[in-house]
Design a protein around this motif. Sequence first.
Motif, mmCIF file in Angstrom:
data_model
loop_
_atom_site.group_PDB
_atom_site.id
_atom_site.type_symbol
_atom_site.label_atom_id
_atom_site.label_comp_id
_atom_site.label_asym_id
_atom_site.label_seq_id
_atom_site.Cartn_x
_atom_site.Cartn_y
_atom_site.Cartn_z
ATOM 1 N N LYS A 102 -2.337 40.175 10.321
ATOM 2 C CA LYS A 102 -1.501 38.979 10.317
ATOM 3 C C LYS A 102 -0.649 38.945 11.576
ATOM 4 O O LYS A 102 -0.159 39.979 12.035
ATOM 5 C CB LYS A 102 -0.587 38.981 9.077
ATOM 6 C CG LYS A 102 0.315 37.759 8.940
ATOM 7 C CD LYS A 102 1.173 37.865 7.672
ATOM 8 C CE LYS A 102 2.109 36.684 7.513
ATOM 9 N NZ LYS A 102 2.954 36.800 6.296
ATOM 10 N N SER A 104 2.604 36.497 13.323
ATOM 11 C CA SER A 104 3.593 35.460 13.049
ATOM 12 C C SER A 104 4.437 35.257 14.302
ATOM 13 O O SER A 104 5.373 36.031 14.566
ATOM 14 C CB SER A 104 4.478 35.866 11.865
ATOM 15 O OG SER A 104 5.443 34.877 11.606
ATOM 16 N N GLN A 106 7.239 34.288 16.793
ATOM 17 C CA GLN A 106 8.670 34.050 16.637
ATOM 18 C C GLN A 106 9.225 33.157 17.742
ATOM 19 O O GLN A 106 10.337 32.653 17.639
ATOM 20 C CB GLN A 106 9.417 35.385 16.626
ATOM 21 C CG GLN A 106 8.985 36.311 15.503
ATOM 22 C CD GLN A 106 9.119 35.677 14.127
ATOM 23 O OE1 GLN A 106 10.207 35.251 13.742
ATOM 24 N NE2 GLN A 106 8.000 35.584 13.400
#
Length: 279
Positions: A102, A104, A106
Motif C-alpha cells: 500500500k 498513501s 502525503q
Amino acid sequence: MSELTYTSGVTGQVFDLESKLSWGAALGLRSREWDYSLTYRGLGMPTRKAREVSVSMSVINPSDLDAFMRATDADIQMNQPGVITGLAESGAAWTQHAVIVKTSPQSHHRASDASIDLTIVLLDGVWRRRLDVQHFWSDVLQPGLNLDYPHDYPHDYMPTARNTTVVNPMPAPMPFEMVWFGPVSKPQLTLGGNRYELDMDIPSGGYVTISSVEGEKSIILTTENGDTSNVFSKGVRTGGENGGSYIFQPIPSGELAAQWNGFGIDLTIIEEASEPQWV
C-alpha cells in the motif's frame, strides 16, 4: 542501519533507500512482535509471523519512484517478493523478504519532493544475517599442499583437526547453510546430539549445498562441470526435528564437538533476530 536497499524479486533492480528514495530512519523496520496465546502462567506457541509495518518515504528522484512502484507491483503480481537489506554500523547485512502492499501520498504538489507513506509486509517474521564461515578440511587436503576446492572463494582455507568443534555464538539454536564436498559416499556429520546424513554419493569435484532456513529448505548437488540437481529426497530426516537424525536440525547454541567421515565441510550459521542489530 547505515545503508538500506530493496531488491526486486522480479526485475532484480536494487533501489537505494538512502539517497534516491529516502526511507529516513525507517523505524517500522526495527519494531518487533511475537504472536502467542496465553496459558496458565505462561505463553503458548510463541511464533514470529509475517506482519505489516509502516515507513514514510521522501522522493528525491521522480524517475526512481516510478521504477520502484513498477517493480514492487510486479513483485506482488508475480508472487516473487523482494528483499530488504539493511547494514548495521558493524557492516553486518540483515535481510528479510518483503512486499509493498500500500502507498498513501502525503503531498503531491511536486513529485521531486513528495512524501509517501508505505505499508510493507515483512514476510519472514525474522531478520537474518550470515555469520562467518567455519571450514573443515577433507582428509585429502593436507596443510602445505596448496590444494583448494574446485571453485573460487573470497577467502583462504585453514587446516582443522578431523575431530573439532563448531561454534554457534547465539543464545538459541539457529538455522544453517552447509556445503559438503566430494568425493564421499553417504556422508555423515554428528553435531550437538544430531546426525546430519545424506543417503547418496557426492562425486569428485562436486558438492552438495544444504539450507535449513525455514521456507527455503533445500539440498542441491552441483557437479564438477557446474550442473545442478535437486537431491532433497537424499537428506535423512528420521524422526523429524529433535529425532536424532534430521538433516535440517538447527545448530544448538554454544561450542559443539563435531565428528564426520573425512570429507570437506563449509558451515555458515544463519542468525535470526526479531529486529536488526543497532551496532
